[in-house]
Structures are given as C-alpha cells and as structure tokens.
Design a protein around this motif. Sequence first.
Motif, PDB file in Angstrom:
ATOM      1  N   LYS A 293       0.800  -1.206  -0.025  1.00 50.09           N
ATOM      2  CA  LYS A 293       0.008  -0.161   0.059  1.00 50.09           C
ATOM      3  C   LYS A 293       0.936   1.257   0.066  1.00 50.09           C
ATOM      4  CE  LYS A 293      -2.399   1.018   3.626  1.00 50.09           C
ATOM      5  NZ  LYS A 293      -3.401   1.066   4.726  1.00 50.09           N
ATOM      6  N   LEU A 294       0.708   2.175  -1.049  1.00 44.84           N
ATOM      7  CA  LEU A 294       1.404   3.523  -0.921  1.00 44.84           C
ATOM      8  C   LEU A 294       0.320   4.643  -0.611  1.00 44.84           C
ATOM      9  CD1 LEU A 294       3.666   5.191  -2.087  1.00 44.84           C
ATOM     10  CD2 LEU A 294       2.547   5.253  -4.261  1.00 44.84           C
ATOM     11  N   THR A 295       0.829   5.522   0.007  1.00 44.43           N
ATOM     12  CA  THR A 295       0.004   6.830   0.518  1.00 44.43           C
ATOM     13  C   THR A 295       0.973   7.786   0.547  1.00 44.43           C
ATOM     14  OG1 THR A 295      -1.178   5.329   2.168  1.00 44.43           O
ATOM     15  CG2 THR A 295      -1.634   7.818   2.433  1.00 44.43           C
ATOM     16  N   ILE A 296       0.520   8.724  -0.324  1.00 44.09           N
ATOM     17  CA  ILE A 296       1.441  10.165  -0.338  1.00 44.09           C
ATOM     18  C   ILE A 296       1.072  11.153   0.752  1.00 44.09           C
ATOM     19  CG2 ILE A 296       2.033  11.848  -2.152  1.00 44.09           C
ATOM     20  CD1 ILE A 296       2.784   9.122  -2.960  1.00 44.09           C
ATOM     21  N   HIS A 297       1.584  11.335   1.439  1.00 41.99           N
ATOM     22  CA  HIS A 297       1.400  12.111   2.658  1.00 41.99           C
ATOM     23  C   HIS A 297       1.888  13.586   2.618  1.00 41.99           C
ATOM     24  CE1 HIS A 297      -1.001   9.354   5.298  1.00 41.99           C
ATOM     25  NE2 HIS A 297       0.121   8.292   5.175  1.00 41.99           N
TER      26      HIS A 297
END
Length: 465
Positions: free
Chosen positions: A2-6
């Motif tokens: 899972k990738l999340t751009i914060h």
Amino acid sequence: MKLTIHGAARQVTGSMHLLEVNNYKILVDCGLDYERDRQLHTNEDFPFNPADIDVVILTHAHIDHSGNLPTLVRLGYEGQILSTAPTADLTELLLLDSVSIFMNKAHKGRKHSRNRGKHSNAQQPLYLQKHVMDTMERFVTIGFNKPFRLTGDVELTFIPAGHLLGAAAAVLKINDNGEEKTIAFTGDIGRKNYPVLNDPEPLPPADYLVSEATYGGRYHTKGKTVEAALVETIEKACIKEQGRLIIPAFSIGRTQSLVFALNKIFSSGLLPPVKVFVDSPMATMATRVFRKYHYLVNDEAQEFYNKQGDEFEFDNLTYVETLKDSRQVSNYFEPCIIISSAGMLEGGRIQDHLFYNIQNYYCTILFIGYCAKGTLGHRLLRGDSIVHIKDRDLAVYATVKQTDVLSAHGDHDDLMANVLSQAKGKLKKVFLVHGETSSMDALAVAIEEAGYQAIVPEKGVAYLL
C-alpha cells in the motif's frame, strides 16, 4: 502493498510517502511543508504514529525532503534513517540551519509582541539542536548501486539522481506475498551536463514509479551554456557598466556549481578578472563536504581538479566568514560579484546586500533559481517598484534579471525521458508528486499520451499496488 502520499501531493514542498509491505512501514522522505497557507507547527501533525514507522529512506538533503526528520524523532521515531553519505553530511548542515531560522523567528516574534505591549504568542521552534543531533545518530549510509536488504521481503538500492551531491532515487524490490514487485521513488531528478554533478542514471525496470513533477509542462532554455549565460550578464554588469552583480543562490548545491562555472570563465580568460565574494557560512561548510566526497563529482570537475587545482578556489575569489567581513563587502566600490543566500531572499546575509544596493542604478540582481509566491524574490521578479527590506520600503532602481541555466531540476523532457525509459508492459502506474498542480497535470497528460497510466494523487489517499 500500500502506498500513501502524505506530502508534496499537488504541491511542491513537504515530500513524505508511506509504503506498507506486509505490515512493514517504510517512510520515503520527511520534508518540511512550508507552503504559504500553512503554519510551521502543522508539520507536527503526522497522519500516522511516528513510533510505528520501521525505517526512513532519505533521497537527498534539501529541506523540503529532510526538514521534518527531527520532528519525527522528537515525537517517537526510533528506527534508522537510510541515505548516501553526502546526503547525511549535508542534511546535518541544513537541519542545524533550520534550528537557527526557527530561533530567529521566535526571537523576532517575542520582540514584536513586547514592542506592541502584548503578551508574546511567538511561535516556538519546531525542534532544537538536541533533536537534530538525536536525528543524525539514526543515519546509516549506503553507497550508490549497492543493494541493501531492509527485511527478508524488501531490498533497497540507491541510484544516482544528479540534482545535488549524494541525491538518489530509491528503488525497492519487494516480495509481496510471493509476488516480486519493484517501486522506484525518483526524489528530485537532476539535469544532464550540470556543473559539478553527474548526470542522473537510468532507473531499472519498475512496476510503479513515484516521480517528481516540478518542471512538468515547462522547458529550460536551450542552446545556451551556463558559462555563456553568465559571461553575457557579467560583461554588462561588471565590465561595461563597472557595477556590481548580486546573485542570490542556495548555499548547498547551487553555489558550488556557480563557483565552478565562474572558475572556468575566469581561468580560461573569457573575461578580465572580477572580484567574487561568496558570502554564506553555510556555503563555505557545504563546499567542504563537496571536497570530502570529491570522488562523486562529475568527470569535468575531476579533470579540472587534476589539471588546474581546486575547482572551488581561484584568484579574486573570497569566502566571507564573519558578519563583520560581510558588512565590509558593502564598502568594496570596485566592480564585483556577490553570491549570497538565501536564494528566495527570505533571510540570510543577502538581505543586507539588497538593502544597500536595491537603489543602486549600477547594480544587477541575477536570480538563478525558483522563487515561491509571496517571497521577496518573487516580488522583485514580478516587477514590484517598491519592496520592503529590513523594516523599510525601498524603491527598486537595480536591474533584476533571471536565468534558468543553473536550475538543478530536470525539465519536462527530462521527466518524460525518465518515464519513457520504462517498459510499457511492466510499468503499471506513475504517481506524480512534488509540483504545482498545473505542472502535474501537464506531465500527466504527456504520460497518458505516451501510453502509460499517470495518477496525480490526493494527499492521504491510499493506493493498493
């Protein structure tokens, strides 16, 4: 996976990307978000528990990629920070400088409150020197192109990215429940044939690409070398007009490339000698780091060193150390070049030089980098006739110019070349970060037209890969 751009989602600053693999949490970059509509202390509001992060990967030292690391550590992060060795050394310089900036702002806030007879509500520093030192103890350095195993399922390789000494793309090979996947984070992509720095190296085949988009839809000036552009400006400002040329430049990276370019110009006799002042203690310290890792500079700089000596030293060049010496530069009345920070004019010794020269008809101010909206540099570039410097409104009589020949970011063509080097059958998605919305949209359109899938992610949205 899972990738999340914060961070750096639909904006330039605050790079911070979370990759989760089999309950193992990898944070790629942890930069300060200093967009104009945010308060500094909102950088404390991590969308995750810092103590839950297993490892941090830092692509390069610039503060919009590294500047929030001490906050992460202060709030509970206890793991390693992986980077190249030059990135670690340059990061320490920049983080300590950030502390000084925080302290100065807090002091000015308290002083302003006292002068107005009000209780001080000055913003407290985001972190202190102690937190920087705690952060630096967590660094583990890795060489370029040397695979480093994070866990049994994840392997990291740093690929040279140009842009800044030590800058790297982070390539992660992952065993995701028995399926092999590769994701590459470009960091900031440099330019080819840039002074001092090596060209970016091609990335290995990847399934997913997280790419910066700073110059999406924009192109650098073609057909003019760095030396040619500088000679043209110096000849007019310092030789014909017998005036002074002030160049605001970021202390780390930009100044070293500029000094080398000037060294080549004067050592080859393209111009008669002109006094050059580098007025930035940070630039002086950063230059020592460049010398320490001289084996990483490009072939041109290596060859120059072998034939003519230190590329960061030449006759008529002076590194200004003390504040007293800096003030004496204002009393130097012969034609000269003054290189000083900060590049956007938002602080540092450059403001003193502007204060004394902005009303000088025989002064030229040459911008060689990006100036964010709202900064003094941006106001000068848009043509404001009066600017506020050091509590005074001053008319602008100096000549204001700009060139992009020393921009350290690849342009639209460079960003596209990075994508086009990937096989369409393998590369599934390109996530665009670190750019204004218009730049991301322009790059996304070009990527889609080339037959790849581009995504301009919203901040905090998770993507299953």
